[in-house]
Design a protein around this motif. Structure first.
Motif, PDB file in Angstrom:
ATOM      1  N   LYS A  46       7.064   7.575   5.856  1.00 36.25           N
ATOM      2  CA  LYS A  46       6.044   6.744   5.222  1.00 36.25           C
ATOM      3  C   LYS A  46       5.662   5.615   6.174  1.00 36.25           C
ATOM      4  N   LEU A  47       4.435   5.183   6.084  1.00 37.60           N
ATOM      5  CA  LEU A  47       3.948   4.088   6.915  1.00 37.60           C
ATOM      6  C   LEU A  47       3.554   2.902   6.043  1.00 37.60           C
ATOM      7  N   ILE A  48       3.994   1.718   6.437  1.00 36.66           N
ATOM      8  CA  ILE A  48       3.562   0.490   5.772  1.00 36.66           C
ATOM      9  C   ILE A  48       2.567  -0.199   6.699  1.00 36.66           C
ATOM     10  N   TYR A  49       1.325  -0.270   6.260  1.00 38.44           N
ATOM     11  CA  TYR A  49       0.290  -0.897   7.077  1.00 38.44           C
ATOM     12  C   TYR A  49       0.525  -2.403   7.094  1.00 38.44           C
ATOM     13  N   PHE A  81       1.339  -2.211   1.984  1.00 39.20           N
ATOM     14  CA  PHE A  81       0.904  -3.246   2.921  1.00 39.20           C
ATOM     15  C   PHE A  81       1.946  -4.359   3.026  1.00 39.20           C
ATOM     16  N   ASP A  82       1.995  -4.981   4.214  1.00 38.78           N
ATOM     17  CA  ASP A  82       2.919  -6.089   4.443  1.00 38.78           C
ATOM     18  C   ASP A  82       2.304  -7.067   5.433  1.00 38.78           C
ATOM     19  N   LEU A  83       2.780  -8.302   5.360  1.00 39.79           N
ATOM     20  CA  LEU A  83       2.445  -9.323   6.345  1.00 39.79           C
ATOM     21  C   LEU A  83       3.724  -9.658   7.112  1.00 39.79           C
ATOM     22  N   VAL A  84       3.661  -9.563   8.418  1.00 39.86           N
ATOM     23  CA  VAL A  84       4.857  -9.768   9.233  1.00 39.86           C
ATOM     24  C   VAL A  84       4.651 -10.929  10.196  1.00 39.86           C
ATOM     25  N   GLY A  85       5.756 -11.314  10.841  1.00 45.57           N
ATOM     26  CA  GLY A  85       5.692 -12.425  11.786  1.00 45.57           C
ATOM     27  C   GLY A  85       6.573 -13.574  11.320  1.00 45.57           C
ATOM     28  N   HIS A  86       6.789 -14.534  12.187  1.00 36.64           N
ATOM     29  CA  HIS A  86       7.662 -15.669  11.911  1.00 36.64           C
ATOM     30  C   HIS A  86       7.111 -16.491  10.757  1.00 36.64           C
ATOM     31  N   LYS A 109      -4.356   0.375  -6.804  1.00 36.44           N
ATOM     32  CA  LYS A 109      -2.931   0.130  -6.647  1.00 36.44           C
ATOM     33  C   LYS A 109      -2.553   0.198  -5.165  1.00 36.44           C
ATOM     34  N   LEU A 110      -2.145  -0.944  -4.628  1.00 34.22           N
ATOM     35  CA  LEU A 110      -1.675  -1.006  -3.249  1.00 34.22           C
ATOM     36  C   LEU A 110      -0.321  -1.715  -3.260  1.00 34.22           C
ATOM     37  N   PRO A 111       0.772  -0.982  -3.195  1.00 35.33           N
ATOM     38  CA  PRO A 111       2.102  -1.609  -3.218  1.00 35.33           C
ATOM     39  C   PRO A 111       2.283  -2.568  -2.046  1.00 35.33           C
ATOM     40  N   TYR A 112       2.957  -3.673  -2.330  1.00 33.85           N
ATOM     41  CA  TYR A 112       3.277  -4.644  -1.285  1.00 33.85           C
ATOM     42  C   TYR A 112       4.770  -4.585  -0.944  1.00 33.85           C
ATOM     43  N   PHE A 113       5.066  -4.741   0.332  1.00 34.22           N
ATOM     44  CA  PHE A 113       6.446  -4.801   0.821  1.00 34.22           C
ATOM     45  C   PHE A 113       6.565  -6.108   1.614  1.00 34.22           C
ATOM     46  N   LEU A 114       6.425  -7.201   0.913  1.00 33.71           N
ATOM     47  CA  LEU A 114       6.198  -8.482   1.573  1.00 33.71           C
ATOM     48  C   LEU A 114       7.470  -9.135   2.126  1.00 33.71           C
ATOM     49  N   HIS A 115       7.364  -9.624   3.366  1.00 29.11           N
ATOM     50  CA  HIS A 115       8.391 -10.489   3.934  1.00 29.11           C
ATOM     51  C   HIS A 115       8.294 -11.849   3.241  1.00 29.11           C
ATOM     52  N   ALA A 116       9.408 -12.332   2.745  1.00 25.89           N
ATOM     53  CA  ALA A 116       9.391 -13.635   2.072  1.00 25.89           C
ATOM     54  C   ALA A 116      10.788 -14.253   2.105  1.00 25.89           C
ATOM     55  N   GLY A 117      10.842 -15.544   2.312  1.00 23.19           N
ATOM     56  CA  GLY A 117      12.119 -16.245   2.293  1.00 23.19           C
ATOM     57  C   GLY A 117      12.953 -16.078   3.546  1.00 23.19           C
ATOM     58  N   LEU A 136       3.032 -11.560  -6.947  1.00 24.13           N
ATOM     59  CA  LEU A 136       2.248 -10.436  -6.424  1.00 24.13           C
ATOM     60  C   LEU A 136       2.919  -9.089  -6.670  1.00 24.13           C
ATOM     61  N   ASN A 137       4.070  -9.131  -7.357  1.00 23.73           N
ATOM     62  CA  ASN A 137       4.790  -7.912  -7.734  1.00 23.73           C
ATOM     63  C   ASN A 137       5.141  -7.051  -6.525  1.00 23.73           C
ATOM     64  N   SER A 138       5.687  -7.696  -5.505  1.00 19.31           N
ATOM     65  CA  SER A 138       6.077  -6.974  -4.298  1.00 19.31           C
ATOM     66  C   SER A 138       7.111  -5.899  -4.626  1.00 19.31           C
ATOM     67  N   THR A 139       6.949  -4.738  -4.041  1.00 19.75           N
ATOM     68  CA  THR A 139       7.859  -3.620  -4.292  1.00 19.75           C
ATOM     69  C   THR A 139       9.257  -3.908  -3.757  1.00 19.75           C
ATOM     70  N   ARG A 140       9.332  -4.553  -2.606  1.00 17.64           N
ATOM     71  CA  ARG A 140      10.582  -5.011  -2.019  1.00 17.64           C
ATOM     72  C   ARG A 140      10.332  -6.391  -1.419  1.00 17.64           C
TER      73      ARG A 140
END
Length: 270
Positions: A46-49, A81-86, A109-117, A136-140
């Motif tokens: 699977k790919l997370i854009y 989808f995810d947002l990455v970086g410091h 429906k676009l699941p989020y796999f957000l970096h947080a914390g 935002l109901n992030s999946t992970r």
């Protein structure tokens, strides 16, 4: 900025020919299918854009729309989808709210796999990313290092069975923690909080696979009571909280259980 983004996303051939994101996803899909023919236990990928959190809102809006289009065209390949970086030097999830709310407002429906914390600072706007990831109901939740400082968020995420991706080696390299015995994940494991193990940036850190991260979790975060049950739970969590389809998860679990049983059998014989 949008022009920069298109330049950044292009794939270049030696003859000067270029390809877009859809071509890249299609190529990944074709290669995975070829590999699966010779490896029947391989269930695909699977790919997370993703895009980086230092860009302006207009660029991320375009990225979110691109992720929506790719998921529509490749529903079994593009997970979300995810947002990455410091985080500490990047923009907050709230800053990108207009972009991240696009799927909801358009009924997609676009699941989020957000970096947080991923921070050791408390009370900053970056620290609040955990709350916005919940909204935002992030999946992970990627890292979730600061989650222990937000008990209400932690309780709600646990009720929703939303796991955090613990990245022990990354946390050490980036100096969030030096001694894994005092890593926040020790408390997560103690209360049975859902978690999975990730290597974060394996290419950047020169790591191969998850073996080293699993080892560090077992030896440091797991404590003196860690045993085969610990490893088994972490491994099954990887399947349970993956981006696979329900049918794929059932197949993966059967394959894994067979492999695990063989491993235990061989261990007993030795």
């Amino acid at each position: 900025p949008s022009g920069f983004r298109e330049y950044w996303r292009l794939v270049y051939e030696l003859n000067g020919e270029t390809h877009d994101e859809a071509w890249s996803v299609k190529t990944y899909k074709e290669v995975a299918e070829v590999f699966a023919k010779d490896h029947p236990d391989f269930l695909g990928l699977k790919l997370i854009y993703s895009d980086r959190r230092f860009k302006n809102v207009s660029v991320i809006k375009t990225s979110v729309k691109t992720a929506m289009a790719l998921r529509t065209s490749f529903p079994t390949m593009v997970a979300g989808f995810d947002l990455v970086g410091h985080e500490d030097t990047g923009h907050t999830l709230y800053y990108y709210r207009d972009a991240l709310l696009i799927p909801t407002l358009e009924g997609v429906k676009l699941p989020y796999f957000l970096h947080a914390g991923e921070t050791d600072w408390q009370g900053t706007s970056i620290d609040d990313n955990l709350l916005d990831a919940l909204i935002l109901n992030s999946t992970r939740i990627g890292h979730g290092f600061a989650l222990s400082k937000h008990p209400a968020v932690m309780e709600d995420l646990k009720k929703r069975d939303i796991p955090i991706e613990v990245c022990p080696i990354s946390n050490q390299v980036l100096k969030l923690v030096t001694d894994l015995r005092i890593h926040p994940a020790t408390a997560f494991m103690a209360v049975g909080y859902p978690m999975v193990i990730s290597s974060d940036d394996p290419a950047f850190f020169g790591a191969k696979g998850l073996t080293h991260d699993f080892y560090e979790v077992f030896m440091g975060i797991g404590g003196m009571d860690a045993d085969l049950r610990t490893l088994k739970q972490l491994a099954t969590n990887s399947i349970k909280y993956s981006a696979m389809l329900p049918t794929e998860k059932k197949t993966a679990m059967k394959i894994w259980e067979k492999t695990w049983d063989n491993f235990i059998h061989d261990l007993i014989k030795k």
